[in-house]
Design a protein around this motif. Structure first.
Motif, short mmCIF file in Angstrom:
data_model
loop_
_atom_site.label_atom_id
_atom_site.label_comp_id
_atom_site.label_asym_id
_atom_site.label_seq_id
_atom_site.Cartn_x
_atom_site.Cartn_y
_atom_site.Cartn_z
N ASP A 157 -34.21 44.24 73.94
CA ASP A 157 -34.79 45.47 73.41
C ASP A 157 -35.49 46.21 74.54
OD1 ASP A 157 -35.28 47.37 71.51
OD2 ASP A 157 -36.99 46.35 70.61
N LEU A 158 -35.63 47.53 74.34
CA LEU A 158 -36.21 48.40 75.37
C LEU A 158 -37.09 49.46 74.73
CD1 LEU A 158 -32.90 48.95 77.35
CD2 LEU A 158 -34.94 47.95 78.36
N ALA A 159 -38.05 49.94 75.51
CA ALA A 159 -38.87 51.08 75.11
C ALA A 159 -39.22 51.87 76.36
CB ALA A 159 -40.15 50.62 74.40
N VAL A 160 -39.12 53.19 76.27
CA VAL A 160 -39.49 54.07 77.37
C VAL A 160 -40.80 54.75 77.00
CG1 VAL A 160 -38.79 55.99 78.84
CG2 VAL A 160 -37.05 54.46 77.90
N LEU A 161 -41.82 54.58 77.84
CA LEU A 161 -43.14 55.15 77.56
C LEU A 161 -43.23 56.57 78.08
CD1 LEU A 161 -45.40 52.07 78.43
CD2 LEU A 161 -44.26 52.65 76.27
N PRO A 205 -42.44 53.82 86.91
CA PRO A 205 -41.55 54.98 86.98
C PRO A 205 -40.68 55.02 88.23
CG PRO A 205 -43.72 55.66 86.22
CD PRO A 205 -43.84 54.23 86.65
N SER A 206 -41.11 54.37 89.31
CA SER A 206 -40.31 54.37 90.53
C SER A 206 -39.24 53.29 90.53
CB SER A 206 -41.22 54.17 91.75
OG SER A 206 -41.83 52.89 91.72
N ARG A 211 -33.58 60.89 79.21
CA ARG A 211 -33.40 59.60 79.86
C ARG A 211 -32.92 58.57 78.85
NH1 ARG A 211 -38.48 56.46 82.59
NH2 ARG A 211 -37.35 54.92 83.85
N LEU A 212 -31.85 57.88 79.22
CA LEU A 212 -31.28 56.82 78.40
C LEU A 212 -31.27 55.54 79.23
CD1 LEU A 212 -29.65 56.26 75.66
CD2 LEU A 212 -27.62 56.45 77.10
N ARG A 245 -42.76 54.57 82.32
CA ARG A 245 -42.58 53.13 82.41
C ARG A 245 -41.56 52.65 81.38
NH1 ARG A 245 -48.25 50.58 81.62
NH2 ARG A 245 -48.48 52.40 80.26
N VAL A 246 -40.92 51.52 81.67
CA VAL A 246 -39.93 50.92 80.78
C VAL A 246 -40.38 49.52 80.43
CG1 VAL A 246 -37.55 50.16 80.55
CG2 VAL A 246 -38.04 52.30 81.73
#
Length: 529
Positions: free
Chosen positions: A210-214, A233-234, A512-513, A218-219
Motif C-alpha cells: 500500500d502507498l500514500a502520497v502526503l 520528496p527528493s 503524481r502517480l 513524502r511517500v
C-alpha cells in the motif's frame, strides 16, 4: 500525448531487485556477469495467463544492471555456468504437494537470453556440475514421493554442441544409478554475496502492499519486510520500521500528514513465551516525522479500515463472529462503536480513496441480497453512529456477472470501484474470471458505465478526469472518468525489464502517480495536465 505516463525515478531501486528473495548468486568472470536466482513470492492471479514468481537474472559484472531476466515455472535449485561457453545451466523443481516431483533443466544463453528446457519429462533438478570431458552432470529427483525427498539419481549427459542443444535432449528416466543425498538446494550465504557485490547497498525488499502520497511530497509505503517506510520528496529513504512478522497491509494517512494508521498481516512470536501472537488484530498510529508508534488499538479480529479525507476512521472487524466497529474522530480519539454483521474474513474489502463517506461492504442488505455497500454515519448530537444501506454491490441483478469488492475512488456524486469478477456461463467451460471497473452514482448506485477485462487487477486510483487502473500483467490503463473509455495503456518497466504492480496511489494536486511493485520498488510517475 495528453495521457502520457512518465516514470521519472524509482524509489527503492537497487541491484538484483528483479529476482526478489535470492536463493543463488554465481559470478561468471569469463563472461563478465553475475547470475542471480530468486523468488518474487505469491500473487493472487485471477484472469487469463499465468504468474511465475521465480526469476533468473543475468547482471553485468561492472554496473550490476540487468542484462536478461527470465521467469521460471518452478523454484531454482541449482545454478552452474559453463566453464567456457556463454551458457548457464539452471536446475529447477519442487514437490507438487500430492505425489510427483516436477521441474525443468534450463540452459540460458548469457548473451542472447535464449532459454531451452533440456528435459523431455518434468523432474526436479537438484544439483548440476560441468565435467572436464564436457558432459553435464546432474542430480535428478525420483519420479514421485515413493522415492523419498532427500535423495536423487545421478546422470551425466553429453551434447555435440551445447550452444545448439535441442529442447527435450535429456530423458530423466535414464537415471537409474544408486541414489545419493541431495543436500542443500540453495546457497545459505547468498545474501552475504549480494551485500559484498553491492558494497553493502543491497537489502532485502519485497512486495509494496500500500502507498500514500502526503501533501509535502513524502511517500509512505507498507510491505512484507517493513511495517512502514517514509521517502522524502527528493527520493531518499527517511526512515523504515522493520517488520516483526509478515509486515503491514494498509496505510491511512491523516489529513495533516503528521501520522498514519497502519494495519498488519500474519503472526509474530512472543520472545518470552514463544507463543504466536495474531499481529493482524492490532492497528498502530505512526508519526511520519520519525516512525514512532504514538497510538495503538487492539481489535478482536483483523480489521478493514475505512477512512475519509477529513480524517474519520472506522475500524471494521472481519470474521465470522459479529463484532463492533470502532469509530475514531479526526483527532484520533474513539467516539463510538457500531455493531456489524459477520463477514467472510478471506474476501476482499472495499477500500475507497479520497472519500467523504465511511463506506463499508456488508451483507445481506435490506432486500436479502448480499453484499451491500453501506455508509457509516459518525455520531451526531445523540452520540450514536448509524449504519445506513446505500445499494447492492451487484449493480445489475439480471446480469451473469458476479462482482467482488476491491479498490475504489470517490468522485463528485459518484463512486468508481473495481474488483475481481466472475461471469457465469451456460457451462463450466464458458464461465470467465476477470476484472470489472464500474462508475456508480451516489447515493443511488446506478451504473453509469462498466468496463470489463480479463487482466488480473492490482489497484485503482484517480480523479474527476482520469481513473488509473493497474494490472498484474504490468500494464496501467487510463480510463476516462466520465465515459469509461480507455484513453491510454502503458506497460511499466525499469531498466528495460517489465515489472509487476501491486499497489498504487495518485495525488491530483501534484499530478503524481506512485506504483508499488511485487519486487519492492516504487515507481514515481508524473502525469501531465
Amino acid at each position: 500525448m495528453p495521457d502520457e505516463l512518465n516514470v521519472h525515478r524509482v524509489l527503492g531501486d537497487q541491484p538484483f531487485a528483479e529476482i526478489g528473495r535470492p536463493v543463488w548468486a554465481v559470478t561468471d568472470s569469463p563472461h563478465r556477469c553475475v547470475v542471480v536466482a530468486g523468488d518474487l513470492g505469491h500473487v493472487m492471479w485471477r484472469g487469463t495467463g499465468q504468474w511465475f514468481g521465480h526469476r533468473i537474472g543475468v547482471y553485468e559484472a561492472g554496473t550490476l544492471l540487468p542484462r536478461h531476466v527470465v521467469a521460471s515455472r518452478h523454484p531454482v535449485c541449482a545454478v552452474e555456468p559453463h566453464p567456457e561457453l556463454p551458457l548457464v545451466a539452471v536446475g529447477t523443481g519442487r514437490y507438487d504437494g500430492s505425489w510427483d516431483f516436477e521441474g525443468e533443466l534450463l540452459l540460458l544463453h548469457l548473451e542472447t537470453g535464449r532459454v531451452t528446457n533440456l528435459l523431455s519429462k518434468s523432474r526436479q533438478v537438484r544439483h548440476l556440475r560441468w565435467l572436464e570431458d564436457g558432459r553435464l552432470a546432474m542430480l535428478l529427483s525420483p519420479e514421485d514421493k515413493d522415492g523419498g525427498f532427500r535423495k536423487g539419481f545421478e546422470l551425466a549427459v553429453a551434447a555435440d554442441d551445447w550452444l545448439s542443444a535441442p529442447s527435450g535432449l535429456i530423458d530423466p528416466d535414464r537415471a537409474r544409478h544408486p541414489m545419493v543425498e541431495s543436500g542443500l538446494l540453495h546457497d545459505p550465504r547468498v545474501e552475504d554475496t549480494l551485500a559484498r557485490l553491492t558494497q553493502g547497498r543491497w537489502r532485502r525488499r519485497a512486495e509494496v502492499r500500500d502507498l500514500a502520497v502526503l501533501a509535502d511530497g513524502r511517500v509512505l509505503a507498507t510491505g512484507r519486510h517493513t511495517d512502514l517506510e517514509c521517502w522524502d520528496p527528493s527520493g531518499g529513504l527517511t526512515w523504515a520500521l522493520p517488520a516483526a512478522g509478515e509486515g503491514s497491509v494498509r496505510v491511512e494517512a491523516a489529513p495533516d500528514g503528521g501520522s498514519a494508521w497502519v494495519t498488519y498481516r500474519g503472526y509474530q512470536r512472543d520472545e518470552v513465551t514463544g507463543r504466536q501472537i495474531d499481529r493482524g488484530t492490532t492497528v498502530r498510529r505512526i508519526a511520519t516525522a520519525d516512525g514512532r508508534v504514538v497510538d495503538l488499538v487492539d481489535m478482536p479480529s483483523a480489521p478493514a479500515p475505512s477512512a475519509t479525507r477529513e480524517g474519520w476512521l472506522a475500524l471494521c472487524p472481519r470474521g465470522r463472529t459479529a463484532h463492533a466497529a470502532r469509530l475514531l474522530a479526526p483527532a484520533h480519539q474513539e467516539v463510538a462503536r457500531l455493531d456489524l454483521a459477520p463477514s467472510h474474513s478471506n474476501s476482499p474489502a472495499l477500500r475507497v480513496r479520497h472519500s467523504t463517506r465511511l463506506l463499508y461492504v456488508d451483507g445481506p442488505g435490506p432486500d436479502g441480497d448480499a453484499p451491500w455497500i453501506n455508509v457509516i454515519e459518525p455520531p451526531g448530537e445523540q452520540g450514536q453512529a448509524v449504519l445506513r444501506a446505500l445499494f447492492p454491490l451487484r449493480w445489475d441483478p439480471a446480469s451473469t456477472l458476479q462482482p467482488w469488492c476491491g479498490p475504489a475512488v470517490e468522485l463528485t456524486d459518484a463512486l468508481v470501484h473495481a474488483g475481481r469478477s466472475y461471469r457465469r456461463g451456460a457451462t463450466y467451460a464458458e464461465a470467465r474470471e476477470g476484472t470489472y471497473v464500474v462508475r456508480r452514482g451516489l447515493p443511488d448506485g446506478a451504473a453509469r458505465w462498466v468496463y470489463e477485462t480479463d487482466k488480473p487487477l492490482a489497484d485503482l486510483d484517480g480523479d474527476e478526469q482520469r481513473v488509473y487502473v493497474a494490472f498484474l500483467t504490468g500494464e496501467v490503463e487510463i480510463l476516462d472518468a466520465t465515459t469509461g473509455e480507455v484513453r491510454a495503456r502503458h506497460t511499466l518497466s525499469v531498466h528495460g525489464h517489465p515489472v509487476t504492480p501491486m499497489s498504487m496511489a495518485y495525488r491530483s494536486d501534484q499530478r503524481r502517480l506512485v506504483v508499488g511493485t511485487v519486487d519492492g520498488r516504487i515507481l514515481d510517475c508524473s502525469v501531465p495536465e
